[in-house]
Write a protein that holds these residues in place. Structure first.
Motif, mmCIF file in Angstrom:
data_model
loop_
_atom_site.group_PDB
_atom_site.id
_atom_site.type_symbol
_atom_site.label_atom_id
_atom_site.label_comp_id
_atom_site.label_asym_id
_atom_site.label_seq_id
_atom_site.Cartn_x
_atom_site.Cartn_y
_atom_site.Cartn_z
ATOM 1 N N VAL A 189 0.790 -1.230 0.000
ATOM 2 C CA VAL A 189 0.000 0.000 0.000
ATOM 3 C C VAL A 189 0.823 1.281 0.000
ATOM 4 C CG1 VAL A 189 -1.906 -1.152 1.169
ATOM 5 C CG2 VAL A 189 -0.217 0.064 2.524
ATOM 6 N N HIS A 190 2.102 1.207 0.363
ATOM 7 C CA HIS A 190 2.898 2.434 0.414
ATOM 8 C C HIS A 190 3.221 2.906 -0.993
ATOM 9 C CE1 HIS A 190 6.796 4.733 1.374
ATOM 10 N NE2 HIS A 190 5.775 5.472 1.755
ATOM 11 N N ALA A 191 3.015 4.179 -1.228
ATOM 12 C CA ALA A 191 3.287 4.781 -2.542
ATOM 13 C C ALA A 191 2.606 3.991 -3.655
ATOM 14 C CB ALA A 191 4.783 4.872 -2.805
ATOM 15 N N GLU A 192 1.344 3.584 -3.360
ATOM 16 C CA GLU A 192 0.512 2.879 -4.347
ATOM 17 C C GLU A 192 1.195 1.614 -4.862
ATOM 18 O OE1 GLU A 192 -0.481 5.691 -7.327
ATOM 19 O OE2 GLU A 192 -1.851 6.811 -6.052
ATOM 20 N N GLY A 193 1.809 0.877 -3.952
ATOM 21 C CA GLY A 193 2.377 -0.410 -4.313
ATOM 22 C C GLY A 193 3.733 -0.360 -4.985
ATOM 23 N N SER A 194 4.391 0.808 -5.003
ATOM 24 C CA SER A 194 5.704 0.899 -5.639
ATOM 25 C C SER A 194 6.821 0.376 -4.742
ATOM 26 C CB SER A 194 6.004 2.359 -6.020
ATOM 27 O OG SER A 194 6.085 3.164 -4.856
ATOM 28 N N GLU A 195 6.517 0.143 -3.467
ATOM 29 C CA GLU A 195 7.501 -0.386 -2.530
ATOM 30 C C GLU A 195 7.783 -1.847 -2.889
ATOM 31 O OE1 GLU A 195 9.908 0.429 0.908
ATOM 32 O OE2 GLU A 195 8.535 1.728 -0.196
ATOM 33 N N PRO A 196 9.067 -2.230 -3.067
ATOM 34 C CA PRO A 196 9.360 -3.627 -3.414
ATOM 35 C C PRO A 196 9.010 -4.566 -2.267
ATOM 36 C CG PRO A 196 11.388 -2.430 -2.921
ATOM 37 C CD PRO A 196 10.288 -1.409 -2.968
ATOM 38 N N ALA A 197 8.423 -5.688 -2.593
ATOM 39 C CA ALA A 197 8.060 -6.669 -1.572
ATOM 40 C C ALA A 197 9.326 -7.400 -1.102
ATOM 41 C CB ALA A 197 7.064 -7.674 -2.141
ATOM 42 N N PRO A 198 9.551 -7.470 0.200
ATOM 43 C CA PRO A 198 10.741 -8.171 0.700
ATOM 44 C C PRO A 198 10.613 -9.673 0.519
ATOM 45 C CG PRO A 198 9.321 -7.563 2.526
ATOM 46 C CD PRO A 198 8.720 -6.941 1.290
ATOM 47 N N ALA A 199 11.731 -10.331 0.337
ATOM 48 C CA ALA A 199 11.774 -11.787 0.239
ATOM 49 C C ALA A 199 12.032 -12.367 1.628
ATOM 50 C CB ALA A 199 12.883 -12.205 -0.724
ATOM 51 N N PRO A 200 11.815 -13.669 1.805
ATOM 52 C CA PRO A 200 12.094 -14.278 3.112
ATOM 53 C C PRO A 200 13.510 -14.013 3.597
ATOM 54 C CG PRO A 200 10.881 -15.804 1.733
ATOM 55 C CD PRO A 200 11.220 -14.633 0.866
ATOM 56 N N ALA A 201 14.487 -14.066 2.690
ATOM 57 C CA ALA A 201 15.880 -13.834 3.082
ATOM 58 C C ALA A 201 16.092 -12.404 3.573
ATOM 59 C CB ALA A 201 16.806 -14.126 1.906
ATOM 60 N N ASP A 202 15.353 -11.452 3.008
ATOM 61 C CA ASP A 202 15.475 -10.055 3.436
ATOM 62 C C ASP A 202 15.039 -9.880 4.888
ATOM 63 O OD1 ASP A 202 16.293 -9.297 0.864
ATOM 64 O OD2 ASP A 202 14.211 -9.055 0.204
ATOM 65 N N LEU A 203 14.086 -10.689 5.307
ATOM 66 C CA LEU A 203 13.549 -10.586 6.661
ATOM 67 C C LEU A 203 14.171 -11.602 7.613
ATOM 68 C CD1 LEU A 203 9.756 -10.182 5.725
ATOM 69 C CD2 LEU A 203 11.422 -8.380 6.217
ATOM 70 N N GLY A 204 14.914 -12.547 7.054
ATOM 71 C CA GLY A 204 15.540 -13.568 7.884
ATOM 72 C C GLY A 204 14.544 -14.535 8.484
ATOM 73 N N ILE A 205 13.536 -14.906 7.692
ATOM 74 C CA ILE A 205 12.508 -15.812 8.204
ATOM 75 C C ILE A 205 12.340 -16.994 7.256
ATOM 76 C CG2 ILE A 205 11.302 -13.895 9.322
ATOM 77 C CD1 ILE A 205 9.245 -13.989 7.124
ATOM 78 N N PRO A 206 11.808 -18.110 7.745
ATOM 79 C CA PRO A 206 11.615 -19.290 6.884
ATOM 80 C C PRO A 206 10.461 -19.095 5.908
ATOM 81 C CG PRO A 206 10.803 -19.721 9.092
ATOM 82 C CD PRO A 206 11.493 -18.396 9.151
ATOM 83 N N ALA A 207 10.454 -19.925 4.885
ATOM 84 C CA ALA A 207 9.467 -19.796 3.804
ATOM 85 C C ALA A 207 8.037 -19.957 4.298
ATOM 86 C CB ALA A 207 9.767 -20.821 2.714
ATOM 87 N N ALA A 208 7.794 -20.921 5.194
ATOM 88 C CA ALA A 208 6.420 -21.169 5.650
ATOM 89 C C ALA A 208 5.856 -19.960 6.370
ATOM 90 C CB ALA A 208 6.393 -22.399 6.565
ATOM 91 N N ALA A 209 6.629 -19.350 7.246
ATOM 92 C CA ALA A 209 6.165 -18.151 7.958
ATOM 93 C C ALA A 209 5.915 -17.018 6.971
ATOM 94 C CB ALA A 209 7.194 -17.729 9.007
#
Length: 220
Positions: free
Chosen positions: A98-118
């Motif tokens: 929703v930020h800047a009408e969706g222009s913000e790139p979506a983070p990947a699991p590795a960017d957040l340091g979390i497993p795929a299922a979460a």
């Protein structure tokens, strides 16, 4: 039996240390969930700076929690830990949607340091959160602005429904995806009704103008 006594004391020390880590993780998971909830609230209020600050705080808290669990895989896989990491994904993905009408790139699991299922479960819940944005825009009479959010919800559902893996691997993703489908269909129905009502209102207004114009014409 002295050897057995030493073994028991060694185990006691190991479990005591693990229990301390578990207690700390429970507290950190609650704290992390709170930061994420506050960030989501800020996103709904369009308070972007506040949301961004809270997301960074949440990431830092998650990093500390995960680092403490490097030697305790079972505690890392525990429900309270994974739920907190799921909330981290949800908060970041909602912000990106929703930020800047969706222009913000979506983070990947590795960017957040979390497993795929979460991550996948957080993605589903972030998409469900978009329903609130759609309803808010409907109430404001800005239905055309709501359609892109519905498209995002539809895209996320289309991706998630292809994740045909056992729940043991996906953390119950099938159930979360089913919940998203229900939210998506309700939102689609609400938006469709709102669009039809707007179209009807426009048609009635035009008809009224035509009738009023004809009644004001002088008789020949």
């Amino acid at each position: 039996m002295s050897e057995l006594s030493q073994i028991i004391e060694s185990i006691r020390g190991e479990l005591s240390a693990k229990n301390q880590v578990r207690d700390a993780t429970l507290n950190r998971s609650r704290e992390l969930i709170r930061f994420c909830a506050l960030s989501i609230r800020a996103v709904h209020r369009h308070e972007w700076d506040e949301a961004s600050t809270l997301l960074k705080t949440a990431r830092d808290a998650a990093a500390v929690m995960s680092a403490d669990l490097v030697n305790y895989a079972d505690l890392y896989e525990a429900g309270y830990t994974q739920d907190a990491l799921k909330e981290l994904a949800e908060a970041h993905l909602l912000y990106a949607f929703v930020h800047a009408e969706g222009s913000e790139p979506a983070p990947a699991p590795a960017d957040l340091g979390i497993p795929a299922a979460a991550y996948l479960n957080g993605l589903a819940e972030a998409a469900s959160e978009l329903r609130r944005f759609v309803l808010d825009l409907i109430r404001l009479g800005r239905t055309s602005e709501a359609e892109p959010y519905l498209d995002v919800m539809d895209d996320v559902y289309s991706y998630l429904v292809t994740m045909d893996f056992p729940d043991a691997l996906t953390g119950g993703l099938r159930r979360t995806t089913d919940a998203l489908r229900a939210v998506l269909e309700r939102t689609r129905g609400d938006l469709t009704v709102a669009v039809r009502q707007e179209e009807l209102q426009v048609a009635l207004t035009l008809l009224e103008q035509q009738v009023t114009g004809q009644s004001r014409r002088p008789a020949e």
